[in-house]
Structure formats: structure tokens, C-alpha cells
Design a protein around this motif. Structure first.
Motif, PDB file in Angstrom:
ATOM      1  N   THR A   1       0.828  -1.199   0.000  1.00 22.32           N
ATOM      2  CA  THR A   1       0.000   0.000   0.000  1.00 22.32           C
ATOM      3  C   THR A   1       0.865   1.252   0.000  1.00 22.32           C
ATOM      4  O   THR A   1       1.907   1.304   0.657  1.00 22.32           O
ATOM      5  CB  THR A   1      -0.913   0.010   1.244  1.00 22.32           C
ATOM      6  OG1 THR A   1      -1.687  -1.185   1.252  1.00 22.32           O
ATOM      7  CG2 THR A   1      -1.838   1.214   1.229  1.00 22.32           C
TER       8      THR A   1
ATOM      9  N   THR B   1       3.288  -3.400 -10.242  1.00 23.57           N
ATOM     10  CA  THR B   1       2.752  -4.765 -10.275  1.00 23.57           C
ATOM     11  C   THR B   1       2.346  -5.238  -8.879  1.00 23.57           C
ATOM     12  O   THR B   1       1.334  -5.919  -8.718  1.00 23.57           O
ATOM     13  CB  THR B   1       3.792  -5.735 -10.857  1.00 23.57           C
ATOM     14  OG1 THR B   1       4.178  -5.290 -12.165  1.00 23.57           O
ATOM     15  CG2 THR B   1       3.231  -7.140 -10.952  1.00 23.57           C
TER      16      THR B   1
ATOM     17  N   VAL C   1      -3.909  -1.817  -4.765  1.00 19.34           N
ATOM     18  CA  VAL C   1      -4.995  -0.891  -5.095  1.00 19.34           C
ATOM     19  C   VAL C   1      -4.415   0.433  -5.582  1.00 19.34           C
ATOM     20  O   VAL C   1      -3.502   0.984  -4.964  1.00 19.34           O
ATOM     21  CB  VAL C   1      -5.896  -0.620  -3.865  1.00 19.34           C
ATOM     22  CG1 VAL C   1      -6.966   0.405  -4.206  1.00 19.34           C
ATOM     23  CG2 VAL C   1      -6.527  -1.906  -3.363  1.00 19.34           C
ATOM     24  N   VAL C   2      -4.946   0.926  -6.682  1.00 22.68           N
ATOM     25  CA  VAL C   2      -4.589   2.257  -7.174  1.00 22.68           C
ATOM     26  C   VAL C   2      -5.851   3.104  -7.141  1.00 22.68           C
ATOM     27  O   VAL C   2      -6.733   2.945  -7.981  1.00 22.68           O
ATOM     28  CB  VAL C   2      -4.003   2.200  -8.607  1.00 22.68           C
ATOM     29  CG1 VAL C   2      -3.769   3.617  -9.121  1.00 22.68           C
ATOM     30  CG2 VAL C   2      -2.709   1.416  -8.627  1.00 22.68           C
ATOM     31  N   ASP C   3      -5.942   3.978  -6.147  1.00 27.15           N
ATOM     32  CA  ASP C   3      -7.090   4.875  -6.060  1.00 27.15           C
ATOM     33  C   ASP C   3      -6.667   6.283  -6.457  1.00 27.15           C
ATOM     34  O   ASP C   3      -5.564   6.490  -6.972  1.00 27.15           O
ATOM     35  CB  ASP C   3      -7.687   4.852  -4.646  1.00 27.15           C
ATOM     36  CG  ASP C   3      -6.631   5.170  -3.578  1.00 27.15           C
ATOM     37  OD1 ASP C   3      -5.569   5.718  -3.938  1.00 27.15           O
ATOM     38  OD2 ASP C   3      -6.881   4.878  -2.398  1.00 27.15           O
TER      39      ASP C   3
ATOM     40  N   ILE D   1       0.565  -2.279 -15.113  1.00 23.42           N
ATOM     41  CA  ILE D   1      -0.856  -1.959 -14.969  1.00 23.42           C
ATOM     42  C   ILE D   1      -1.693  -3.177 -15.352  1.00 23.42           C
ATOM     43  O   ILE D   1      -1.799  -3.533 -16.527  1.00 23.42           O
ATOM     44  CB  ILE D   1      -1.243  -0.738 -15.832  1.00 23.42           C
ATOM     45  CG1 ILE D   1      -0.445   0.482 -15.386  1.00 23.42           C
ATOM     46  CG2 ILE D   1      -2.739  -0.469 -15.750  1.00 23.42           C
ATOM     47  CD1 ILE D   1      -0.783   1.745 -16.137  1.00 23.42           C
ATOM     48  N   ARG D   2      -2.284  -3.795 -14.356  1.00 25.78           N
ATOM     49  CA  ARG D   2      -3.118  -4.966 -14.574  1.00 25.78           C
ATOM     50  C   ARG D   2      -4.505  -4.540 -15.045  1.00 25.78           C
ATOM     51  O   ARG D   2      -4.902  -3.379 -14.862  1.00 25.78           O
ATOM     52  CB  ARG D   2      -3.229  -5.776 -13.269  1.00 25.78           C
ATOM     53  CG  ARG D   2      -1.874  -6.140 -12.678  1.00 25.78           C
ATOM     54  CD  ARG D   2      -2.022  -6.979 -11.423  1.00 25.78           C
ATOM     55  NE  ARG D   2      -2.782  -6.327 -10.368  1.00 25.78           N
ATOM     56  CZ  ARG D   2      -2.291  -5.416  -9.538  1.00 25.78           C
ATOM     57  NH1 ARG D   2      -1.030  -5.019  -9.679  1.00 25.78           N
ATOM     58  NH2 ARG D   2      -3.042  -4.888  -8.595  1.00 25.78           N
TER      59      ARG D   2
ATOM     60  N   GLU E   1      -7.511  -4.999 -13.877  1.00 25.59           N
ATOM     61  CA  GLU E   1      -8.381  -4.433 -12.845  1.00 25.59           C
ATOM     62  C   GLU E   1      -7.941  -3.037 -12.428  1.00 25.59           C
ATOM     63  O   GLU E   1      -8.756  -2.179 -12.095  1.00 25.59           O
ATOM     64  CB  GLU E   1      -8.441  -5.356 -11.619  1.00 25.59           C
ATOM     65  CG  GLU E   1      -7.129  -5.584 -10.900  1.00 25.59           C
ATOM     66  CD  GLU E   1      -6.319  -6.756 -11.448  1.00 25.59           C
ATOM     67  OE1 GLU E   1      -5.474  -7.283 -10.715  1.00 25.59           O
ATOM     68  OE2 GLU E   1      -6.549  -7.121 -12.621  1.00 25.59           O
ATOM     69  N   ILE E   2      -6.613  -2.797 -12.474  1.00 22.27           N
ATOM     70  CA  ILE E   2      -6.103  -1.466 -12.152  1.00 22.27           C
ATOM     71  C   ILE E   2      -6.495  -0.480 -13.245  1.00 22.27           C
ATOM     72  O   ILE E   2      -6.903   0.657 -12.972  1.00 22.27           O
ATOM     73  CB  ILE E   2      -4.568  -1.490 -11.986  1.00 22.27           C
ATOM     74  CG1 ILE E   2      -4.172  -2.389 -10.806  1.00 22.27           C
ATOM     75  CG2 ILE E   2      -4.027  -0.087 -11.800  1.00 22.27           C
ATOM     76  CD1 ILE E   2      -4.653  -1.907  -9.464  1.00 22.27           C
TER      77      ILE E   2
ATOM     78  N   THR F   1     -10.070   0.447 -12.813  1.00 23.97           N
ATOM     79  CA  THR F   1     -10.237   1.385 -11.696  1.00 23.97           C
ATOM     80  C   THR F   1      -9.851   2.793 -12.097  1.00 23.97           C
ATOM     81  O   THR F   1     -10.552   3.764 -11.785  1.00 23.97           O
ATOM     82  CB  THR F   1      -9.374   0.930 -10.492  1.00 23.97           C
ATOM     83  OG1 THR F   1      -9.782  -0.368 -10.082  1.00 23.97           O
ATOM     84  CG2 THR F   1      -9.526   1.902  -9.330  1.00 23.97           C
ATOM     85  N   ILE F   2      -8.735   2.923 -12.817  1.00 24.60           N
ATOM     86  CA  ILE F   2      -8.262   4.240 -13.254  1.00 24.60           C
ATOM     87  C   ILE F   2      -9.287   4.900 -14.158  1.00 24.60           C
ATOM     88  O   ILE F   2      -9.587   6.095 -14.030  1.00 24.60           O
ATOM     89  CB  ILE F   2      -6.893   4.100 -13.969  1.00 24.60           C
ATOM     90  CG1 ILE F   2      -5.812   3.709 -12.949  1.00 24.60           C
ATOM     91  CG2 ILE F   2      -6.515   5.401 -14.683  1.00 24.60           C
ATOM     92  CD1 ILE F   2      -4.471   3.387 -13.568  1.00 24.60           C
TER      93      ILE F   2
ATOM     94  N   ASN G   1       1.828  -2.536 -19.690  1.00 20.97           N
ATOM     95  CA  ASN G   1       1.220  -3.522 -18.801  1.00 20.97           C
ATOM     96  C   ASN G   1       2.221  -4.480 -18.163  1.00 20.97           C
ATOM     97  O   ASN G   1       1.858  -5.298 -17.323  1.00 20.97           O
ATOM     98  CB  ASN G   1       0.138  -4.322 -19.534  1.00 20.97           C
ATOM     99  CG  ASN G   1       0.714  -5.161 -20.672  1.00 20.97           C
ATOM    100  OD1 ASN G   1       1.900  -5.099 -20.970  1.00 20.97           O
ATOM    101  ND2 ASN G   1      -0.141  -5.940 -21.309  1.00 20.97           N
TER     102      ASN G   1
END
Length: 279
Positions: free
Chosen positions: A169, A199, A203-205, A231-232, A234-235, A238-239, A253
Motif C-alpha cells: 500500500t 505490479t 490498489v490504485v485509487d 498496470i493490470r 483491474e487497475i 479502476t483508473i 502492462n
């Protein structure tokens, strides 16, 4: 402490310790004993009990030094404060019950004896709590410094190309560490391209993205380019959902593709050379 009680303690140390061990089995020391060997537990416990029982007959400085040594060992082993505080209480119980049952104590005033016990063990209890707290805080501080040094390393992989792998985190404090390491590393390694590998970031918020954008801008200001890799799917989703703008940052990626892009930026590329056997 009266001389008769001191004599009783001196003559019955082994019995006191054995009885103390039995009583401590009924506390949370079962968890402690499950993670250390029996010999380690008995050795530390023996030194602890011996130190407490020796308190009335040794000078204060020697006692504090011995107690501090035991507490530091307990902290290094990760044992809870309750081991020490409960241990002091149990020592008092064992000594009191044993002494009251001895022939020499017949007719002694129990109230007076309790007062003497309080004078003996009360200051020790307070000293243990204070020293344990100080030692624990010092240990946590050292661990925090070590984690900070390892949390954001900048690794040179090719001439003028460096990688910063991030794991775990990212909070505000760690983001500051990332920024400092990035800027110092870019100058130190004379980097032209820096790859930030996320990687291992779960979580990337919005806050994390903001810190990354700031880091990329700072790298640009010192004359280098910043690539965001790892950058997966799911990330990425989210972005997009958060409406975070990463248009000013080159993204890939995987670290492999990021390095290929970094080599391209520095006017280099990976060339596959055929072996002599295939010619």
C-alpha cells in the motif's frame, strides 16, 4: 523487606521458580511457548524471576541494568507486556503464599506483610511497564526506518535506465519516500528514463494516482522521462472509472514492455543474435 522474608526467598529460589512456571502455564504464555523452544522460554523466564527476587539485595543501578537486559530480550522475542506484568504478580503470589505457609511466619501480621510486598513489587511493576514501552517504541522506530529504506528502492538496470518496483500500500508518508528516492536516484544514476513498476501495488485509487503523477512530474523537471508499468486489467478499469488522467505518462502492462520502450527512448533496442550452430 524484613530479613526473614529475604532469607525465605534466598533459601527457596528453585521452588519459587518451579511454582511460578506452573502458574504461568495458565496465562497466555501458552502462545509464547508455542513459538519458541522450551529451553529459550525457561532461560528467559529464569533470568526474569532471578532478577526480581534479587532486587532487595542488590543496588538499584545493577537491578535496573539486569531488568533492562531481560526486557529487551523479551521485546526482541516479540513477547507481550502481559508476560512481564502477570509474571510479577505471580512472583508475588508464590512468595507470599510460600512464606505464609512457612513455620517461621506463624503469627506474622498479614496486613503488614502485604504492605511490604507492595513496597517491593509496586515500583518494579511500574519500571517494567515504562521500560517495555520505551524498548518497544525504539524497536518499532528501527523497523520503520528499515522498511522505509527497502520500501522504494531505485535499481539501475541499463545505462541511463532505472526501475523502482513498488510493493504494498502507498500512503502519504511512503509517497514522500518514493519522491525523495526517485529524485536522488535519477541524479545519482544519471537516469534518462525511470520505470515505476506497480505490479505489486494491490490498489490504485485517486490518492495513489495523484502521488504517481506528482512523482512523474518531478522526474520530468530534473530532465528524465517516467514510465508507469505493471498496470493490470483491474487497475486499468479502476483508473478509468475514477476518471484519473494518465495521458502525460507512458504506461505499459509489464516491466518487459516498459524496458523495451525505455531502450527505444534512449535510442537502443534488444537484438536477437543467432547462435553459430544455427548458421
Amino acid at each position: 523487606m524484613n530479613s526473614e522474608l529475604m532469607t525465605y526467598i534466598k533459601n527457596n529460589k528453585a521452588e519459587i521458580f518451579e511454582h511460578w512456571l506452573e502458574l504461568m502455564k495458565n496465562t497466555e504464555t501458552e502462545r509464547i511457548q508455542s513459538i519458541v523452544s522450551e529451553s529459550v522460554y525457561v532461560k528467559v523466564s529464569s533470568d526474569f524471576v532471578e532478577t526480581i527476587l534479587a532486587n532487595p539485595v542488590i543496588d538499584k543501578d545493577s537491578f535496573i541494568e539486569r531488568l533492562d537486559d531481560v526486557i529487551q530480550r523479551v521485546v526482541r522475542l516479540g513477547w507481550p507486556l502481559t508476560y512481564l506484568t502477570q509474571g510479577v504478580r505471580q512472583i508475588g503470589q508464590v512468595v507470599f503464599e510460600g512464606y505464609m505457609g512457612a513455620p517461621s511466619s506463624v503469627g506474622k501480621v498479614e496486613t503488614k506483610l502485604l504492605y511490604e510486598f507492595d513496597e517491593w513489587l509496586g515500583p518494579i511493576y511500574n519500571e517494567i511497564v515504562e521500560k517495555y514501552s520505551n524498548s518497544w517504541e525504539h524497536t518499532i522506530m528501527l523497523q520503520r526506518v528499515a522498511l522505509q529504506e527497502l520500501s522504494a528502492p531505485l535499481i539501475p538496470v541499463f545505462d541511463k535506465i532505472t526501475v523502482m518496483p513498488l510493493v504494498g500500500t502507498i500512503d502519504t508518508e511512503r509517497a514522500k519516500q518514493i519522491m525523495e528516492n526517485l529524485l536522488q536516484g535519477v541524479v545519482k544514476h544519471r537516469s534518462e528514463v525511470v520505470l515505476i513498476d506497480i505490479t505489486g501495488v494491490p490498489v490504485v485509487d485517486t490518492m495513489v494516482a495523484h502521488h504517481i503523477i506528482q512523482a512523474a512530474e518531478a522526474v520530468r523537471l530534473v530532465g528524465a522521462k517516467c514510465l508507469l508499468v505493471g498496470i493490470r486489467p483491474e487497475i486499468a478499469q479502476t483508473i478509468v472509472n475514477l476518471g484519473i488522467d494518465l495521458n502525460q505518462i507512458i504506461t505499459k502492462n509489464s516491466l518487459k514492455k516498459g524496458i523495451e520502450k525505455a531502450l527505444e527512448i534512449t535510442n537502443r533496442k534488444i537484438v536477437h543474435v543467432e547462435s553459430e550452430e544455427s548458421l
